[in-house]
Motif scaffolding. Structure first.
Motif, mmCIF file in Angstrom:
data_model
loop_
_atom_site.group_PDB
_atom_site.id
_atom_site.type_symbol
_atom_site.label_atom_id
_atom_site.label_comp_id
_atom_site.label_asym_id
_atom_site.label_seq_id
_atom_site.Cartn_x
_atom_site.Cartn_y
_atom_site.Cartn_z
ATOM 1 N N THR A 150 -23.822 -9.061 -29.313
ATOM 2 C CA THR A 150 -23.210 -8.676 -30.581
ATOM 3 C C THR A 150 -23.629 -9.605 -31.709
ATOM 4 O O THR A 150 -23.730 -9.197 -32.868
ATOM 5 N N HIS A 151 -23.919 -10.848 -31.368
ATOM 6 C CA HIS A 151 -24.238 -11.861 -32.382
ATOM 7 C C HIS A 151 -25.738 -12.117 -32.558
ATOM 8 O O HIS A 151 -26.115 -13.056 -33.279
ATOM 9 N N VAL A 152 -26.593 -11.296 -31.949
ATOM 10 C CA VAL A 152 -28.043 -11.501 -32.085
ATOM 11 C C VAL A 152 -28.496 -11.498 -33.552
ATOM 12 O O VAL A 152 -29.285 -12.372 -33.952
ATOM 13 N N MET A 174 -23.743 -21.631 -29.737
ATOM 14 C CA MET A 174 -22.289 -21.434 -29.700
ATOM 15 C C MET A 174 -21.942 -20.314 -30.675
ATOM 16 O O MET A 174 -22.383 -20.334 -31.820
ATOM 17 N N LEU A 175 -21.150 -19.353 -30.220
ATOM 18 C CA LEU A 175 -20.828 -18.194 -31.055
ATOM 19 C C LEU A 175 -19.704 -18.461 -32.031
ATOM 20 O O LEU A 175 -19.512 -17.702 -32.979
ATOM 21 N N ALA A 176 -18.942 -19.506 -31.792
ATOM 22 C CA ALA A 176 -17.855 -19.889 -32.696
ATOM 23 C C ALA A 176 -17.557 -21.368 -32.494
ATOM 24 O O ALA A 176 -17.919 -21.945 -31.466
ATOM 25 N N TRP A 185 -24.487 -21.198 -24.653
ATOM 26 C CA TRP A 185 -25.699 -21.046 -23.840
ATOM 27 C C TRP A 185 -26.737 -22.112 -24.170
ATOM 28 O O TRP A 185 -26.913 -22.488 -25.328
ATOM 29 N N SER A 186 -27.440 -22.555 -23.150
ATOM 30 C CA SER A 186 -28.608 -23.406 -23.323
ATOM 31 C C SER A 186 -29.846 -22.565 -23.034
ATOM 32 O O SER A 186 -29.734 -21.418 -22.586
ATOM 33 N N LYS A 234 -12.203 -11.447 -28.326
ATOM 34 C CA LYS A 234 -11.923 -11.657 -29.745
ATOM 35 C C LYS A 234 -13.218 -11.628 -30.559
ATOM 36 O O LYS A 234 -13.203 -11.353 -31.758
ATOM 37 N N LEU A 235 -14.340 -11.919 -29.886
ATOM 38 C CA LEU A 235 -15.640 -11.931 -30.545
ATOM 39 C C LEU A 235 -16.298 -10.563 -30.541
ATOM 40 O O LEU A 235 -17.319 -10.353 -31.193
ATOM 41 N N VAL A 236 -15.744 -9.610 -29.776
ATOM 42 C CA VAL A 236 -16.317 -8.267 -29.669
ATOM 43 C C VAL A 236 -15.179 -7.261 -29.844
ATOM 44 O O VAL A 236 -14.680 -6.693 -28.857
ATOM 45 N N PRO A 237 -14.751 -7.011 -31.067
ATOM 46 C CA PRO A 237 -13.559 -6.186 -31.295
ATOM 47 C C PRO A 237 -13.658 -4.746 -30.800
ATOM 48 O O PRO A 237 -12.636 -4.115 -30.531
#
Length: 461
Positions: A150-152, A174-176, A185-186, A234-237
């Protein structure tokens, strides 16, 4: 008589996608909806061979195949992987649009009202929306990878990754700011990791389709459990967790497996002591070198434990799998080797102590649902993220390490097996997760309620 709602389910043509989409289809049909399941001609022919007799009549699911447009020379050529995938994504929606239009024109009682499509063929969602139909996406992997997908666009915009998926900054993604461990992720566990740049770009494409087609769906079904991943959702409503998608019908064997199952292993398991058997099964297209097969065989032998090993005929690179000299003779009294197994039934068997897996998401959810500790051996794509989820987040498994040549040694295998099955802490964690998953899927649980609300919505269309 009230018209029966007709749902069209569209899968990307790969077993890891067909399997959860078919399980979803079976559950939808069990709620009284008419389901037509669509995949491409090549994959359709493969899994038709493994279906139970009279499957369509028993399940109320109609099976349909359409061309994928892929040139045969490109189908199994790694260099042309990206080309093949893009061809599938372009061609399948075109055929689908024609098929829907013809169906809806010819028979009002069979009229399709909803298209549920694997997001990997997101063009099917665009077709549905433009034809005035309900469009629902399905994400066949895990919640952590869905959040990443979703955050790409943001990762590209902030130059955290480039267009090939390479991480451009020497720091974890980090997404948030307050992101949980499963949303960090690394470069070693990113979902599009591959030593081949073309394959990496192709894998990144499976993530990029989520935001690419977001305007065409209001809901994306996820084979996950809310209680395990509440902070991620919460990051993917738009996500609706309905997992675990399991084989819960009684059709005899799971439809969608492209290898015939060998159920004799169940009788063999019945004869083994409780909590004693190592179960090994890897993804349907994983290839191992002759050296790695030898090390794995000797590692199992040296562990001294009984084992059930699923070995496909094409498991070894370049040839049928071969084992060390007299290996079968030495382990015959405590080993069972089959080409394929009814995995959910095996994992639920009281004789099984742990699951040696490449950690594809379907296998991950099946293992978590059965409360079995994992020995993780990721190979490609989201398996690295799933390994991290199992070992570092849920703490229900251990990872197998590779040497400088990419080989996991016999010593590493035997020692990790013994460490895993002797760990009361990991066993307790696995059983705790099993309890969470089980509660989510029974009446009153989060996944149970989410799925039933979804079905009621489809019936109201």
């Amino acid at each position: 008589m009230e018209r029966q709602p007709h749902v069209l389910v569209v899968s990307f043509p790969a077993q890891g996608h067909i399997s959860p989409l078919m399980k979803l289809s079976i559950q939808i049909a069990a709620h009284g909806l008419k389901v037509t399941f669509v995949t491409t001609e090549v994959e359709h022919a493969k899994f038709m061979e493994s279906l139970p007799e009279n499957f369509e009549e028993q399940s109320s699911i109609t099976l349909v195949s359409i061309p994928d447009g892929v040139d045969e020379d490109a189908r199994y050529d790694v260099v042309r992987t990206l080309e093949a995938i893009e061809t599938i994504r372009r061609v399948v929606p075109t055929y689908l649009a024609d098929w829907i239009a013809e169906t809806n024109r010819s028979d009002v009682d069979e009229k399709i009202s909803c298209v549920i499509a694997d997001i990997s063929v997101g063009g099917a969602l665009e077709v549905a929306k433009k034809m005035g139909l309900e469009a629902v996406a399905v994400w066949p992997a895990g919640a952590p990878c869905l959040a990443l997908a979703t955050h790409v666009p943001r990762l590209l915009q902030d130059e955290i990754i480039n267009s090939d998926g390479t991480i451009m900054k020497d720091e974890p993604i980090m997404l948030a700011e307050d992101a949980p461990a499963c949303a960090c992720w690394s470069s070693s566990d990113i979902g599009w990791k591959s030593s081949h740049p073309i394959l990496s770009k192709a894998l990144l494409g499976f993530y990029s389709v989520v935001p690419r087609y977001a305007e065409f769906y209001d809901l994306i079904l996820c084979n996950s459990v809310y209680e395990l991943d509440s902070s991620l959702f919460k990051l993917v409503p738009k996500a609706l967790p309905i997992g675990p998608l399991l084989f819960t019908n009684h059709l005899g064997s799971f439809p969608g497996k492209t290898w015939p199952q060998d159920s004799t292993c169940l009788a063999w398991l019945d004869k083994q002591p409780p909590g004693s058997v190592i179960y090994l099964a890897f993804r349907s297209s994983t290839l191992a070198s002759a050296k790695q097969v030898e090390e794995l065989a000797l590692g199992l032998e040296h562990s001294g434990k009984p084992f059930l090993w699923v070995v496909r005929p094409d498991f070894m690179e370049g040839s049928t799998a071969r084992f060390p000299d007299r290996f079968h003779d030495r382990v015959s009294e405590r080993a069972k080797i089959v080409e394929w197994a009814p995995q959910e039934t095996v994992l639920a068997h009281p004789s099984v102590s742990c699951f040696v897996s490449h950690c594809g998401w379907n296998s991950t959810m099946e293992g978590l649902a059965m409360g079995v500790p994992f020995l993780c051996w990721p190979y490609i794509a989201d398996q690295f993220s799933n390994k991290k989820y199992i070992c570092d987040v849920l703490k229900t498994g251990l990872e197998l390490s590779r040497d400088e040549n990419g080989i996991t040694s016999r010593h590493e295998i035997s020692s990790k097996i013994n460490k895993l099955i002797s760990s009361d802490v990991i066993k307790a964690k696995a059983l705790h997760v099993k309890d969470i998953v089980r509660k989510s899927s029974i009446e009153g649980g989060s996944s149970f309620n989410n799925f039933n609300n979804f079905i009621e919505h489809i019936k109201s269309l």
